[in-house]
Design an enzyme around this catalytic site. Structure first.
Site, short mmCIF file in Angstrom:
data_model
loop_
_atom_site.label_atom_id
_atom_site.label_comp_id
_atom_site.label_asym_id
_atom_site.label_seq_id
_atom_site.Cartn_x
_atom_site.Cartn_y
_atom_site.Cartn_z
N GLY A 18 11.76 31.84 17.80
CA GLY A 18 11.01 30.83 17.05
C GLY A 18 11.76 29.52 16.92
N TYR A 164 -0.43 37.98 5.89
CA TYR A 164 0.89 37.35 5.97
C TYR A 164 1.89 38.06 5.06
CZ TYR A 164 4.50 33.75 5.86
OH TYR A 164 5.70 33.07 5.94
#
Length: 267
Positions: A18, A164
């Protein structure tokens, strides 16, 4: 601001997933400034090329390897690790910063969105960590470190965050379980748990919440910061510095912790 010496991570090879996101980006820069050899990965190759250049400007003596990869794919996870080892050598550290938001309130949650969030935030992270962990066990580095980027949403639920928060809670459970396994093998595992961070993902999240209540981004940001004791959201540099601290081994007996970076919002 650089707060670590230029050799704090000397002779380390750290993979950062990421790396094209706000936290991953700043972590890569901080690792480079602290003397690490790094492998950076993400889905946007153009951004990786830019980041590689910036890291090399900070420390021209160390190696920076980039690999554009989709961590959802097993073959790409394997190629990422193999390429990193071939280019730089044995891996001593891993920062799992890849992640996405998504989902919504439960009655509107779509199965595809749920699976997408869980796949990247948890399943792919676990499977790539498994590959790196096995490599570390084989090579037996003097010091191995793994830092997972979770969230305050991995410590407490909020409305509309079933997918999430579920993925980030799972990441905390994984961190704790692996930490107690790995500590006996000389590998230190921890997580960081930021609240709102001034990154694109953080700003988008604030904007979405504001839209739900008919507020502008600025109005919603002001409301969010009013509820934080420090009076502001965190910067990605602050999160990166916390990650570097854990990577340096400055406190090797921190094991399986979830380090909150919240301005006092969650204690």
């Amino acid at each position: 601001m650089t707060i670590f010496s230029k050799d704090a991570l000397k002779d380390q090879h750290i993979i950062i997933t990421g790396a094209t996101g706000g936290i991953g980006w700043e972590t890569a820069l901080a690792c480079a400034a602290a003397g690490a050899n790094i492998t950076i990965t993400g889905r946007n190759e153009d951004k990786l090329v830019t980041l590689k250049g910036k890291c090399e400007e900070l420390n021209s003596n160390n190696s920076v390897h980039l690999f554009s990869a989709d961590l959802d794919a097993q073959e790409e996870r394997e190629s990422l690790l193999t390429g990193a080892i071939d280019e730089i050598g044995p891996v001593t550290g891993l920062v799992n910063a890849a992640g996405i938001t998504g989902g919504g309130v439960l009655e509107d949650l779509k199965e595809g969105d749920l699976r997408k969030v869980l796949e990247l935030n948890f399943i792919s992270t676990v499977l790539f960590t498994q590959l790196v962990y096995r490599h570390m066990l084989e090579k037996k580095p003097k010091k191995g470190t793994i830092v997972n980027v979770s969230s305050l949403s991995g410590l407490r639920g909020t409305p509309g965050s079933s997918a999430y928060a579920g993925s980030k809670f799972a990441l905390i459970g994984f961190t704790q379980s692996l930490a107690v396994e790995a500590a006996k093998r000389g590998i230190q595992v921890n997580a960081v748990c930021p609240g709102y961070v001034d990154t694109k993902m953080g700003r988008d999240s604030i904007a979405r919440k504001g839209k739900k209540f008919g507020r502008s981004y600025e109005e919603q940001l002001k409301k969010a910061e009013a509820g934080i004791p420090s009076g502001r959201i965190s910067s990605p540099e602050e999160v990166a510095n916390t990650i570097i601290f854990l990577l340096t081994g400055a406190a090797e007996n921190i094991v399986g912790e979830s380090v909150k970076i919240s301005g006092g919002n969650v204690l």
